[in-house]
Write a protein that holds these residues in place. Structure first.
Motif, PDB file in Angstrom:
ATOM      1  N   GLY A  52      25.838  51.816  46.823  1.00  0.00           N
ATOM      2  CA  GLY A  52      24.737  50.914  47.126  1.00  0.00           C
ATOM      3  C   GLY A  52      25.268  49.701  47.882  1.00  0.00           C
ATOM      4  N   ARG A  53      26.268  49.957  48.753  1.00  0.00           N
ATOM      5  CA  ARG A  53      26.923  48.851  49.492  1.00  0.00           C
ATOM      6  C   ARG A  53      26.190  48.590  50.798  1.00  0.00           C
ATOM      7  N   PRO A  54      25.949  47.297  51.132  1.00  0.00           N
ATOM      8  CA  PRO A  54      25.309  46.999  52.422  1.00  0.00           C
ATOM      9  C   PRO A  54      26.153  47.549  53.563  1.00  0.00           C
ATOM     10  N   ASP A  56      26.721  46.554  56.432  1.00  0.00           N
ATOM     11  CA  ASP A  56      27.433  45.612  57.300  1.00  0.00           C
ATOM     12  C   ASP A  56      28.697  45.055  56.641  1.00  0.00           C
ATOM     13  N   ASN A  57      29.108  45.668  55.524  1.00  0.00           N
ATOM     14  CA  ASN A  57      30.324  45.201  54.837  1.00  0.00           C
ATOM     15  C   ASN A  57      31.442  46.226  55.054  1.00  0.00           C
ATOM     16  N   PRO A  58      32.411  45.911  55.950  1.00  0.00           N
ATOM     17  CA  PRO A  58      33.407  46.917  56.348  1.00  0.00           C
ATOM     18  C   PRO A  58      34.389  47.291  55.237  1.00  0.00           C
ATOM     19  N   VAL A  94      45.741  43.686  56.071  1.00  0.00           N
ATOM     20  CA  VAL A  94      45.867  42.959  57.331  1.00  0.00           C
ATOM     21  C   VAL A  94      44.751  43.404  58.274  1.00  0.00           C
ATOM     22  N   ILE A  95      44.048  42.436  58.865  1.00  0.00           N
ATOM     23  CA  ILE A  95      42.972  42.758  59.814  1.00  0.00           C
ATOM     24  C   ILE A  95      43.503  42.615  61.232  1.00  0.00           C
ATOM     25  N   LEU A  96      43.318  43.689  62.007  1.00  0.00           N
ATOM     26  CA  LEU A  96      43.852  43.750  63.374  1.00  0.00           C
ATOM     27  C   LEU A  96      42.791  44.339  64.307  1.00  0.00           C
ATOM     28  N   ASP A 111      34.957  44.597  65.867  1.00  0.00           N
ATOM     29  CA  ASP A 111      35.972  45.224  66.723  1.00  0.00           C
ATOM     30  C   ASP A 111      37.360  45.186  66.075  1.00  0.00           C
ATOM     31  N   THR A 112      37.371  44.965  64.761  1.00  0.00           N
ATOM     32  CA  THR A 112      38.634  44.910  64.012  1.00  0.00           C
ATOM     33  C   THR A 112      38.633  45.964  62.915  1.00  0.00           C
ATOM     34  N   VAL A 113      39.843  46.203  62.352  1.00  0.00           N
ATOM     35  CA  VAL A 113      39.950  47.114  61.210  1.00  0.00           C
ATOM     36  C   VAL A 113      40.902  46.495  60.193  1.00  0.00           C
ATOM     37  N   ALA A 114      40.599  46.681  58.912  1.00  0.00           N
ATOM     38  CA  ALA A 114      41.438  46.183  57.825  1.00  0.00           C
ATOM     39  C   ALA A 114      42.339  47.327  57.361  1.00  0.00           C
ATOM     40  N   VAL A 115      43.660  47.078  57.283  1.00  0.00           N
ATOM     41  CA  VAL A 115      44.615  48.144  56.922  1.00  0.00           C
ATOM     42  C   VAL A 115      45.495  47.694  55.764  1.00  0.00           C
ATOM     43  N   ALA A 135      38.544  52.967  51.783  1.00  0.00           N
ATOM     44  CA  ALA A 135      38.206  52.825  50.368  1.00  0.00           C
ATOM     45  C   ALA A 135      37.880  51.385  50.002  1.00  0.00           C
ATOM     46  N   PRO A 136      36.650  51.149  49.555  1.00  0.00           N
ATOM     47  CA  PRO A 136      36.332  49.881  48.892  1.00  0.00           C
ATOM     48  C   PRO A 136      36.570  50.072  47.397  1.00  0.00           C
ATOM     49  N   SER A 137      36.344  49.043  46.606  1.00  0.00           N
ATOM     50  CA  SER A 137      36.478  49.199  45.157  1.00  0.00           C
ATOM     51  C   SER A 137      35.435  50.212  44.651  1.00  0.00           C
ATOM     52  N   ALA A 138      35.805  50.984  43.615  1.00  0.00           N
ATOM     53  CA  ALA A 138      34.989  52.129  43.185  1.00  0.00           C
ATOM     54  C   ALA A 138      33.950  51.756  42.128  1.00  0.00           C
ATOM     55  N   LEU A 188      41.088  35.588  54.160  1.00  0.00           N
ATOM     56  CA  LEU A 188      39.645  35.735  53.955  1.00  0.00           C
ATOM     57  C   LEU A 188      39.344  36.029  52.496  1.00  0.00           C
ATOM     58  N   ARG A 189      40.341  36.600  51.803  1.00  0.00           N
ATOM     59  CA  ARG A 189      40.169  36.870  50.366  1.00  0.00           C
ATOM     60  C   ARG A 189      41.540  36.750  49.714  1.00  0.00           C
ATOM     61  N   PRO A 190      41.675  35.861  48.699  1.00  0.00           N
ATOM     62  CA  PRO A 190      42.964  35.776  48.012  1.00  0.00           C
ATOM     63  C   PRO A 190      43.113  36.972  47.072  1.00  0.00           C
ATOM     64  N   ALA A 222      33.311  35.283  57.910  1.00  0.00           N
ATOM     65  CA  ALA A 222      34.399  35.910  58.661  1.00  0.00           C
ATOM     66  C   ALA A 222      34.712  37.276  58.062  1.00  0.00           C
ATOM     67  N   SER A 223      34.515  37.391  56.749  1.00  0.00           N
ATOM     68  CA  SER A 223      34.659  38.676  56.079  1.00  0.00           C
ATOM     69  C   SER A 223      33.303  38.977  55.456  1.00  0.00           C
ATOM     70  N   PRO A 224      32.589  39.962  55.993  1.00  0.00           N
ATOM     71  CA  PRO A 224      31.201  40.150  55.574  1.00  0.00           C
ATOM     72  C   PRO A 224      31.025  40.256  54.058  1.00  0.00           C
ATOM     73  N   GLY A 225      32.056  40.782  53.361  1.00  0.00           N
ATOM     74  CA  GLY A 225      31.947  40.935  51.907  1.00  0.00           C
ATOM     75  C   GLY A 225      31.732  39.607  51.186  1.00  0.00           C
ATOM     76  N   MET A 226      32.136  38.494  51.839  1.00  0.00           N
ATOM     77  CA  MET A 226      32.056  37.193  51.165  1.00  0.00           C
ATOM     78  C   MET A 226      30.633  36.709  50.980  1.00  0.00           C
TER      79      MET A 226
HETATM   80  P1  AMP Z   1      36.235  45.869  48.809  1.00  0.00           P
HETATM   81  O1  AMP Z   1      34.989  46.443  49.277  1.00  0.00           O
HETATM   82  O2  AMP Z   1      36.063  45.262  47.453  1.00  0.00           O
HETATM   83  O3  AMP Z   1      37.410  46.748  48.905  1.00  0.00           O
HETATM   84  O4  AMP Z   1      36.528  44.686  49.818  1.00  0.00           O
HETATM   85  C1  AMP Z   1      36.926  44.864  51.161  1.00  0.00           C
HETATM   86  C2  AMP Z   1      36.865  43.474  51.735  1.00  0.00           C
HETATM   87  O5  AMP Z   1      37.508  43.454  53.009  1.00  0.00           O
HETATM   88  C3  AMP Z   1      35.442  43.010  51.949  1.00  0.00           C
HETATM   89  O6  AMP Z   1      35.338  41.652  51.579  1.00  0.00           O
HETATM   90  C4  AMP Z   1      35.250  43.200  53.444  1.00  0.00           C
HETATM   91  O7  AMP Z   1      34.244  42.360  53.973  1.00  0.00           O
HETATM   92  C5  AMP Z   1      36.644  42.878  53.962  1.00  0.00           C
HETATM   93  N1  AMP Z   1      36.895  43.496  55.269  1.00  0.00           N
HETATM   94  C6  AMP Z   1      37.126  44.802  55.529  1.00  0.00           C
HETATM   95  N2  AMP Z   1      37.280  45.007  56.851  1.00  0.00           N
HETATM   96  C7  AMP Z   1      37.151  43.805  57.464  1.00  0.00           C
HETATM   97  C8  AMP Z   1      37.206  43.362  58.815  1.00  0.00           C
HETATM   98  N3  AMP Z   1      37.409  44.212  59.821  1.00  0.00           N
HETATM   99  N4  AMP Z   1      37.015  42.041  59.060  1.00  0.00           N
HETATM  100  C9  AMP Z   1      36.808  41.186  58.047  1.00  0.00           C
HETATM  101  N5  AMP Z   1      36.742  41.533  56.736  1.00  0.00           N
HETATM  102  C10 AMP Z   1      36.907  42.828  56.441  1.00  0.00           C
END
Ligand code: AMP
Ligand code: MG
Length: 335
Positions: A52-54, A56-58, A94-96, A111-115, A135-138, A188-190, A222-226
């Motif tokens: 049920g994740r939005p 727009d949250n990568p 790391v976001i690149l 236009d970025t990816v988190a690795v 994988a996001p948190s499960a 963006l997230r500690p 900057a990080s949509p999840g925030m």
């Molecule tokens: P989670 O879903 O709990 O694993 O969290 C992943 C986190 O990484 C979320 O806060 C996302 O918004 C963030 N994230 C993933 N990819 C990107 C990206 N390309 N740019 C900025 N934040 C990202």
């Protein structure tokens, strides 16, 4: 669907599910992740549906050898290489700038990816037997992240193909997310690697204001999840900021049999309400380790309110603060 519970000897079976486009929850050192083939857009889309994740949250893409980063990013700058050398495998994302192979679903249109290269041997084995995994948190979107297979089942039973049970996660909060895609590196997230550790390797690092504060009305995340409500149990979380005496006094005054307190081991005898230990006083890594399972335990014990100590905003304390301030809806009660 029936959700299979797999053990650490079932890696091949789990990899088979992933390669057919299915979803497998896997243990990592941070929290359990809900994994799909990162290069299969349709499989990745089903992660969003199950949680049920939005949309727009990568998502974060997980690798099990450094050479896999080449197919995911279009640039691997020198500072990112230094961070990888120092902290990978480990709890740093790391976001690149992304490569053309990253599906829209993974990067949510950015236009970025988190690795990340996790250190957990089961996560590494699953990636090596299949492919890079998004994988996001499960957990269900908004609820506390899972740190055991039982937490995953409690949220996701019937919604995913399998969970790979690898025991408890050792860090307990998610990875640190840092962007190196433009300008000065920014956290963006500690998380499991502290700002202090990062800055010792690459120099100046900024901490995004949204780490500790709610977004302003017209501010873009900057990080949509925030921008989403996060990490919340059903119980109301009340964060108390003040010395120990005032903490005890406040809780004695305001607790009933539906109240839980997240307490340090040393102070467990001081309370008559439901006590959920979070480790030794001043041990922020222990607070992080216990945090999500403690919030879930408050719900299991049918508590309606949870009182918690306000952590310091440094070291691992910043990672705990970032989660618990969201669980508390950004309210801190000054004592
Ligand atoms: P989670 O879903 O709990 O694993 O969290 C992943 C986190 O990484 C979320 O806060 C996302 O918004 C963030 N994230 C993933 N990819 C990107 C990206 N390309 N740019 C900025 N934040 C990202
Ligand atoms: Mg999450």
């Amino acid at each position: 669907m029936e959700t299979l519970i797999l053990g650490v000897n079932d890696i091949e079976k789990a990899a088979g599910i992933i390669l057919k486009g299915g979803l497998v929850a896997m243990p990592t050192e941070t929290v359990y992740g809900l994994a799909a083939d990162a290069l299969n857009g349709e499989a990745v889309a089903s992660i969003f549906k199950a949680k049920g994740r939005p949309m727009d949250n990568p998502l974060i893409v997980h690798i099990s050898k450094l050479s896999q980063i080449d197919m995911l990013v279009s640039e691997f700058p020198e500072k990112a290489q230094r961070l990888a050398e120092k902290f990978w495998p480990g709890p740093l994302t790391v976001i690149l700038p992304k490569s053309h192979r990253i599906p829209e679903e993974v990067s949510a249109g950015l236009d970025t990816v988190a690795v990340r290269f996790p250190s957990h041997p089961v996560a590494q084995a699953l990636i090596s037997a299949s492919c890079p995994l998004a994988a996001p948190s499960a957990n269900l979107s908004g609820s506390p992240s899972p740190t055991t297979a039982a937490h995953v089942i409690s949220d996701m039973d019937g919604r995913i193909d399998a969970v790979l049970d690898g025991g408890e996660c050792s860090v307990g909060v998610e990875s640190t997310v840092i962007t190196l895609a433009e300008g000065t590196p920014k956290i963006l997230r500690p998380g499991g690697i502290t700002a202090e550790q990062i800055s010792a390797v690459i120099g100046e690092v900024i901490i995004d204001s949204a780490v500790t504060q709610p977004l302003g009305k017209n501010q873009k995340a900057a990080s949509p999840g925030m921008k989403y409500k996060h990490y919340s149990p059903k119980a109301e979380v009340i964060l108390l900021d003040g010395d120990d005496d005032k903490f005890y006094e406040y809780i004695h005054k305001h607790s009933d049999d539906k109240t839980a307190v997240l307490c340090y081991n040393e102070e467990a005898d001081s309370f008559s309400c439901v006590k959920i230990p979070i480790g030794a006083k001043n041990d922020d890594a222990a607070y992080a380790y216990h945090l999500f399972s403690a919030l879930r335990e408050a719900d299991e014990k049918k508590c309606s309110r949870v009182f918690a100590h306000c952590p310091k905003k440094e070291g691992m304390g910043l990672a705990v603060y970032n989660r618990i301030i969201r669980a508390a809806g950004f309210r801190v009660t000054k004592l």
